[in-house]
Write an enzyme that holds these catalytic residues in place. Structure first.
Site, PDB file in Angstrom:
ATOM      1  N   ASP A   1     -24.275 -59.209 -42.602  1.00  0.00           N
ATOM      2  CA  ASP A   1     -24.604 -57.784 -42.562  1.00  0.00           C
ATOM      3  C   ASP A   1     -25.423 -57.452 -41.318  1.00  0.00           C
ATOM      4  OD1 ASP A   1     -23.420 -56.666 -44.817  1.00  0.00           O
ATOM      5  OD2 ASP A   1     -25.135 -57.062 -46.109  1.00  0.00           O
ATOM      6  N   LEU A   2     -26.423 -58.275 -41.068  1.00  0.00           N
ATOM      7  CA  LEU A   2     -27.307 -57.992 -39.937  1.00  0.00           C
ATOM      8  C   LEU A   2     -26.559 -58.096 -38.613  1.00  0.00           C
ATOM      9  CD1 LEU A   2     -30.349 -60.019 -41.266  1.00  0.00           C
ATOM     10  CD2 LEU A   2     -30.273 -57.527 -40.990  1.00  0.00           C
TER      11      LEU A   2
END
Lengths: 406, 406
Positions: free
Chosen positions: B165-166
């Site tokens: 996600d990051l």
């Protein structure tokens, strides 16, 4: 490769993962990225994994589509050449991406004497110039102690994915475009320093984890494969397939309960405990003592060939655990995935290789370009970019200041 | 906050980690980021971790410095308002960052009818629109099976850090600036789709791991905390402090051996096995059977208060394992770190909060700005950005199409 940044020229002086990844992302969206390295290779030129013939699969993965010039950076003439390269003219040039130390020959302060509007993006370990790598950064902010099963006690689990390097690399590519955009508006260059450690501390801030541990006064418990704050973990089917199931949204939870025939059982738990799981994912976490066994038992009674399509049909969020070899040979993930093309590399191996990880509808996606041989573009860069005469280039070769490919 | 992107206006329609992170990074470099959400909050508005009063520390971490407008997206008037917002005029606007589905009311094809040069960056699960989250993506590409100690057998270890996600979020911020730059040169907008799964498969390609598993025909072994391909793992000092030590470069290895008084012992191993560890980090990995016990024994004889400064003096790359609470209360990492300021949040809590994770020498670093209350900027956005009359805004409130802060 999509041609979003065709006019941009970036000079990269880097090693390992973070800074080369930033250059890779820029190259894959069409920028000209010229990486210079020590003749014979920098500290990452032989890094594992290696091909059977001993060349670095890692280096050829992280430097795809870049140009390479090999310079003897141990000599003043070599360092001066590198400085001229980083500061060469052009409205869309003067962009240096590096992980060299702040006070090296690539110090921003020195380079602005050659090009006042230079943009430097510098990947660092610590903001004060101290040593830090992905692995030390990860240990410093507390993830190893909350990763892995509780049975490990206080034994830490290092991650294998260099997540902080990758995140820092993507951020550095973003920061470079932000600084370049600002320069186009104001004419002003600058140095943007991106320390790995600050990426990590900022991330635990962004994810609410600093607020969390300061308000609870303690570390988060080690929950193993259990997702914190919602329903999710690994389960095993009747035929022994391991999968992860996540139910974060209301729709994912409803689909899961329906698919597993647990509507009644869950309603019973809800009545018993006076809660409603459908509207509050946190309750699904708090009551995992009862929900996890229910789901585990239901999954254990189903075969994967029947369960998985049913999950898909109902919008359940799930996925199988795959080994990396299995992933690399999965047609949907790699061979048939349009971001991949099978190309021949410098190692002599031909294998499926990713280009930019994006899809732009209705635009043509160029094929990924292999990483260069070390020094493959030495002459081209000296002649075309620095405008040297061919005699000058020859002298630099003779003096051992530069080298072509071996 | 550094003001690199003060003229940029981005409209964000997102939830969870990836897409909000992209908006956060843009806001922290000075862009105006307007996030719209369903009245009452989208699916991530109550996500854990929570403050003692029940508000989401996660939401207030990921939405710092953004503006918030609350709209009833269940109604056609609300969706139309959101579309007008995303496509509002301005040379530095028309930038939509979203994780809404391809065929939703935020479909790029629909929105270009309102603004032909719109740039849309869409974070997705799978490129075909299928479901995938950070956790399912991680399982799909094989990291859980090679993370954690070999004693776990084939039990997978999910990561706790939402690394995909990051990474996808940082890449999305980069892609948005790349597409905006291209639009400034060509006048042409486009949709850039960034699927989590393609970020993951591209990453294992970039790190050389696809070439690795295809050429070996097997998954990498599970090495626990041992770094693959060089020297590195965890050790414990005489006084029980656990640290990670990495020796990737020649200098790091030399410093380590000197500090631990192992020069002679290592020379003995080198003579015995006919190898030279100083020039080839891969050999340090291959011969870890003998090197790890040597280092472990030497570290176990030293106290941390004497060993750690010596390591620093010799340029050894190492770091202590810290719990997250320990990290959050470490003055160097947080309280004295200039990227942090202690600010009051919507939860009512005041705690150290990160701004942009970068340092730009000689420029002033603004303080981080708290996340908005949901709907805090509803009226401001309607009046100033969409240019509605105050009567129209009042009617929208009365009809329940929009809402202000609760």
């Amino acid at each position: 490769m999509y041609a979003l940044l065709p006019s941009l020229r970036v000079v990269e002086a880097s090693s390992f993962v973070a800074s080369p990844t930033a250059g890779l992302y820029l190259a894959q969206l069409g920028a000209e990225v010229i990486r210079f390295d020590q003749i014979g290779g920098g500290p990452d030129f032989k890094r594992w994994p290696l091909s059977p013939s001993g060349s670095s699969l890692y280096w050829e993965g992280l430097n795809k589509g870049k140009k390479s010039i090999a310079i003897d950076l141990g000599r003043p003439e070599g360092r001066e050449l590198a400085q001229r390269l980083a500061t060469a003219p052009g409205a869309n040039a003067g962009l240096l991406l590096t992980n060299y130390p702040v006070n090296s020959f690539l110090a921003h302060d020195r380079l602005v004497a050659l090009r006042p509007d230079l943009v430097t993006v510098r990947v660092m370990g610590l903001a004060d110039g101290g040593n830090a790598l992905d692995y030390t950064v990860n240990c410093a902010v507390g993830f190893p102690q909350i990763t892995g099963p509780a049975s490990l006690g206080n034994e830490p689990v290092n991650h294998v994915l260099p997540a902080w390097d990758l995140l820092t690399g993507a951020y550095a590519a973003f920061a470079l475009l932000a600084a370049e955009r600002s320069r186009r508006e104001s004419g002003k260059g600058r140095e943007v320093r991106v320390p790995l450690m600050d990426m990590a501390t900022a991330t635990i801030s962004n994810l609410g984890m600093i607020g969390e541990v300061l308000s609870t006064g303690a570390d988060r418990t080690r929950y193993g494969n259990q997702l914190y704050g919602a329903f999710g973990r690994d389960f095993v089917t009747a035929d022994g397939k391991r999968l992860v199931i996540m139910a974060i949204t209301q729709r994912q939870w409803a689909g899961l309960i329906e698919s597993l025939g647990l509507r009644e059982a869950v309603a019973h738990v809800e009545a018993d405990r006076g809660v409603n799981f459908s509207k509050d994912e946190g309750l699904r976490f708090e009551h995992r003592d009862t929900l996890v066994p229910l789901v585990a038992q239901a999954v254990a009674q189903r075969n994967s060939d029947e369960l998985f399509p049913d999950f898909d049909a109902r919008g359940v969020c799930w996925g199988p655990y795959k080994g990396m070899y299995e992933a690399a040979t999965d047609p949907a993930l790699v061979a048939r995935n349009p971001i991949f093309s099978s190309i021949e590399h410098v190692s002599g191996l031909t294998y499926p290789t990713a280009g930019a990880p994006v899809t732009i509808p209705e635009e043509s996606r160029g094929s990924p370009i292999r990483a260069p041989r070390l020094g493959e573009h030495t002459d081209e860069v000296l002649l075309e970019l620095l405008g040297l005469a061919s005699g000058e280039v020859g002298s630099l070769h003779d003096a051992g200041v530069v080298a072509g490919p071996e």
